[in-house]
Design a protein around this motif. Structure first.
Motif, PDB file in Angstrom:
ATOM      1  N   ALA A  46       4.533  20.549 -16.380  1.00  0.00           N
ATOM      2  CA  ALA A  46       3.988  21.271 -15.232  1.00  0.00           C
ATOM      3  C   ALA A  46       4.618  20.840 -13.912  1.00  0.00           C
ATOM      4  N   ASP A  47       5.066  19.579 -13.846  1.00  0.00           N
ATOM      5  CA  ASP A  47       5.594  19.071 -12.585  1.00  0.00           C
ATOM      6  C   ASP A  47       6.619  17.979 -12.872  1.00  0.00           C
ATOM      7  N   THR A  48       7.629  17.896 -12.056  1.00  0.00           N
ATOM      8  CA  THR A  48       8.729  16.950 -12.268  1.00  0.00           C
ATOM      9  C   THR A  48       8.275  15.496 -12.411  1.00  0.00           C
ATOM     10  N   PRO A  49       7.323  14.997 -11.616  1.00  0.00           N
ATOM     11  CA  PRO A  49       6.942  13.579 -11.732  1.00  0.00           C
ATOM     12  C   PRO A  49       6.444  13.158 -13.110  1.00  0.00           C
ATOM     13  N   VAL A  50       5.968  14.098 -13.923  1.00  0.00           N
ATOM     14  CA  VAL A  50       5.445  13.718 -15.234  1.00  0.00           C
ATOM     15  C   VAL A  50       6.525  13.738 -16.321  1.00  0.00           C
ATOM     16  N   MET A  51       7.755  14.149 -15.951  1.00  0.00           N
ATOM     17  CA  MET A  51       8.814  14.278 -16.961  1.00  0.00           C
ATOM     18  C   MET A  51       9.127  12.949 -17.635  1.00  0.00           C
ATOM     19  N   GLY A  52       9.229  11.866 -16.866  1.00  0.00           N
ATOM     20  CA  GLY A  52       9.555  10.569 -17.449  1.00  0.00           C
ATOM     21  C   GLY A  52       8.519  10.128 -18.465  1.00  0.00           C
ATOM     22  N   GLY A  53       7.253  10.269 -18.113  1.00  0.00           N
ATOM     23  CA  GLY A  53       6.189   9.904 -19.044  1.00  0.00           C
ATOM     24  C   GLY A  53       6.186  10.785 -20.273  1.00  0.00           C
ATOM     25  N   ALA A  54       6.498  12.070 -20.092  1.00  0.00           N
ATOM     26  CA  ALA A  54       6.538  12.994 -21.226  1.00  0.00           C
ATOM     27  C   ALA A  54       7.640  12.604 -22.206  1.00  0.00           C
ATOM     28  N   LYS A  55       8.808  12.227 -21.690  1.00  0.00           N
ATOM     29  CA  LYS A  55       9.910  11.802 -22.559  1.00  0.00           C
ATOM     30  C   LYS A  55       9.524  10.561 -23.362  1.00  0.00           C
ATOM     31  N   SER A  56       8.952   9.575 -22.677  1.00  0.00           N
ATOM     32  CA  SER A  56       8.564   8.338 -23.361  1.00  0.00           C
ATOM     33  C   SER A  56       7.509   8.609 -24.426  1.00  0.00           C
ATOM     34  N   ASN A  57       6.521   9.427 -24.081  1.00  0.00           N
ATOM     35  CA  ASN A  57       5.464   9.732 -25.031  1.00  0.00           C
ATOM     36  C   ASN A  57       6.011  10.488 -26.238  1.00  0.00           C
TER      37      ASN A  57
END
Length: 240
Positions: A46-57
């Motif tokens: 939904a938003d760029t700031p969550v991309m890093g966490g999404a990749k790790s998860n």
């Protein structure tokens, strides 16, 4: 086979709340060699700031899926090994795990199958061997609220089993899978023979109660339930 790997990665994405369901995530083979393959994933958040966490998860969930399915292993986990990997049963001995494995009831599940409904009697807990399942609850004002999803190596159902309360939510399969049903009688036999299991069970139930206490919908489902009464039920189950 690549088809199996792609399906496991798709299921891993279902366990990542940061990843949007539409457009659906996609996976490809970027490079294939004699002993290894490199895969690529494409998904939206939904938003760029969550991309890093999404990749790790996603990477963490893919590793979990591969581990339980036996990818890069000689074979998938045996029933006893699966049960031993569950936090609830990690204190059991090898002999106890083998005994438990012989007592559980395996259950194959298909997409859309309801493992149990909200309001059903709670007389067992389930350990997920394969597949992704969704936890949902009917709201007092109407409609349904999705609480979360669980996958291989996770368990569910211990709170109602021990407190003797009806199921507080509905558990539905999103994919093909398999679950192991541990009956209340089987669990009681383990508790009678292994007192260290008491602490793990009580921690698990307390955690479940805290989640319910924080949820207004859950309180509406059990308006007459009081925390003190629930703890009395826990103590009675453990013969304390």
């Amino acid at each position: 086979a690549s088809g199996t790997v792609f399906e496991l990665m798709r299921q891993a994405a279902l366990l990542c709340p940061e990843i949007l369901p539409a457009p659906a995530p996609s996976f490809t083979i970027r490079r294939s060699g004699l002993t290894s393959c490199t895969y690529g994933a494409r998904f939206f958040v939904a938003d760029t700031p969550v991309m890093g966490g999404a990749k790790s998860n996603l990477l963490r969930q893919i590793r979990r899926q591969f581990h339980h399915a036996g990818v890069s292993r000689p074979a998938p986990l045996s029933t006893a090994e699966l049960l031993g990997s569950v936090v609830l049963f990690e204190a059991l001995s090898a002999a106890e795990l083998e005994s438990l494995a012989s007592d559980v009831a395996p259950r194959s599940i298909e997409p859309g199958d309801v493992v149990f409904h909200q309001g059903d009697p709670a007389n067992s807990l389930f350990v997920i061997e394969a597949g992704i399942l969704e936890i949902s609850r009917s709201l007092p004002e109407g409609g349904t609220d999705t609480i979360g999803r669980i996958g291989p190596g996770e368990y569910i159902g211990e709170l109602g089993l021990i407190t003797k309360s009806p199921r507080a939510f509905t558990l539905t399969s999103l994919t093909h899978g398999r679950a192991l049903e541990v009956s209340g009688a089987c669990l009681q036999k383990l508790l009678d023979s292994n007192k260290t299991l008491h602490a793990a069970m009580e921690r698990s139930v307390r955690r479940g109660m805290e989640l319910l206490d924080r949820d207004d919908a859950a309180r509406a489902v059990h308006p007459a339930e009081q925390t003190a009464d629930l703890f009395d039920r826990i103590r009675a189950f453990f013969h304390v």
